[in-house]
Scaffold this active site. Structure first.
Site, PDB file in Angstrom:
ATOM      1  N   ARG A  96       1.326  -1.253  -0.055  1.00 30.89           N
ATOM      2  CA  ARG A  96      -0.161   0.124  -0.080  1.00 30.89           C
ATOM      3  C   ARG A  96       0.338   1.050   0.089  1.00 30.89           C
ATOM      4  O   ARG A  96       0.459   2.599  -0.349  1.00 30.89           O
ATOM      5  CB  ARG A  96      -0.884  -0.148   0.809  1.00 30.89           C
ATOM      6  CG  ARG A  96      -2.144  -1.044   1.021  1.00 30.89           C
ATOM      7  CD  ARG A  96      -3.525  -0.982   2.232  1.00 30.89           C
ATOM      8  NE  ARG A  96      -2.754  -0.641   2.962  1.00 30.89           N
ATOM      9  CZ  ARG A  96      -3.720  -0.790   4.862  1.00 30.89           C
ATOM     10  NH1 ARG A  96      -5.508  -0.193   4.170  1.00 30.89           N
ATOM     11  NH2 ARG A  96      -3.972   0.128   5.338  1.00 30.89           N
ATOM     12  N   ASP A  97       2.130   0.375  -0.257  1.00 28.80           N
ATOM     13  CA  ASP A  97       2.983   2.079  -0.320  1.00 28.80           C
ATOM     14  C   ASP A  97       4.058   2.159  -2.213  1.00 28.80           C
ATOM     15  O   ASP A  97       4.875   2.494  -0.868  1.00 28.80           O
ATOM     16  CB  ASP A  97       3.150   2.586   1.150  1.00 28.80           C
ATOM     17  CG  ASP A  97       4.011   4.357   0.535  1.00 28.80           C
ATOM     18  OD1 ASP A  97       3.102   5.276  -0.200  1.00 28.80           O
ATOM     19  OD2 ASP A  97       4.897   4.158   2.195  1.00 28.80           O
ATOM     20  N   LEU A  98       3.416   1.756  -2.502  1.00 32.26           N
ATOM     21  CA  LEU A  98       4.695   1.414  -3.313  1.00 32.26           C
ATOM     22  C   LEU A  98       4.987   2.932  -4.486  1.00 32.26           C
ATOM     23  O   LEU A  98       4.807   3.434  -4.715  1.00 32.26           O
ATOM     24  CB  LEU A  98       4.126   0.332  -4.971  1.00 32.26           C
ATOM     25  CG  LEU A  98       3.684  -1.423  -3.989  1.00 32.26           C
ATOM     26  CD1 LEU A  98       2.958  -2.048  -4.826  1.00 32.26           C
ATOM     27  CD2 LEU A  98       5.215  -1.584  -3.594  1.00 32.26           C
ATOM     28  N   ASN A 102      11.047   3.272  -1.836  1.00 36.45           N
ATOM     29  CA  ASN A 102      10.848   2.381  -1.114  1.00 36.45           C
ATOM     30  C   ASN A 102      11.017   1.162  -2.038  1.00 36.45           C
ATOM     31  O   ASN A 102      11.329  -0.391  -1.991  1.00 36.45           O
ATOM     32  CB  ASN A 102       9.273   1.903  -1.348  1.00 36.45           C
ATOM     33  CG  ASN A 102       8.724   2.740  -0.317  1.00 36.45           C
ATOM     34  OD1 ASN A 102       9.461   3.430   1.134  1.00 36.45           O
ATOM     35  ND2 ASN A 102       7.562   3.455  -0.001  1.00 36.45           N
ATOM     36  N   SER A 135       1.280   6.896  -0.513  1.00 35.40           N
ATOM     37  CA  SER A 135       1.438   8.556  -0.466  1.00 35.40           C
ATOM     38  C   SER A 135       0.827   9.309  -1.781  1.00 35.40           C
ATOM     39  O   SER A 135       0.762   8.214  -2.878  1.00 35.40           O
ATOM     40  CB  SER A 135       3.358   8.137  -1.212  1.00 35.40           C
ATOM     41  OG  SER A 135       4.049   8.186  -0.269  1.00 35.40           O
TER      42      SER A 135
END
Length: 162
Positions: A96-98, A102, A135
């Site tokens: 949920r934050d690719l 990261n 993000s």
């Protein structure tokens, strides 16, 4: 590499998110995911001992190289990222934050690895998630609109056939 988190400063919701991140990282053991070696939980602090990347993150790499990566290297790295995501989804974990920040380089190994599972969560196949997170600049339309979403589908949006 190690991270020290002061648990005293966390409210109950933040503490629950932190332990969810740790549970997901312990579960996801894959060559293209930064490894969580050890968790030391004291009354006031949480210590996370992680694998150390030697080459910075994908965002920094992009910013330093205007011409980008040669196509064969880009394909190799992209394939590694997709393999990591696919493995997570088989375990019913969604990152949920690719984003480029990261994905970190392990230059000596010639590979990239997915890191920062701070927004990760477990999901049940067929059930939609409601939480808006990640993000903003990298979010899928469903998340921006506040709709419930199918976690694996949103994480791989748009889908690519490798």
């Amino acid at each position: 590499m190690y991270i020290v988190i002061d648990k005293i400063r966390l409210d109950e919701v933040s503490r629950a998110h932190l332990f969810q991140e740790v549970r997901c990282m312990k579960l996801v053991q894959h060559p293209n995911v930064v490894r969580l070696y050890e968790v030391i939980d004291t009354q006031t602090k949480l210590y996370l001992i992680l694998e150390l990347a030697d080459g910075g993150d994908m965002y920094d790499y992009i910013m330093k190289h205007e011409k980008g990566l040669d196509e064969s290297a880009a394909k190799r790295y992209f394939r590694q990222i997709v393999h990591a995501i696919s493995f997570c989804h088989r375990l019913h974990v969604v990152h949920r934050d690719l984003k480029p920040e990261n994905v970190v380089f392990f230059e000596k190994l010639g590979m990239v690895k997915l890191t920062d599972f701070g927004f990760s969560n477990k999901f049940c196949p067929g059930q939609k998630l409601e939480t808006s997170c990640g993000s903003l600049a990298y979010s899928a339309p469903e998340i921006l609109l506040g709709d419930s979403y199918d976690a694996p589908a949103v994480a791989l949006y748009p889908r690519y056939n490798l």
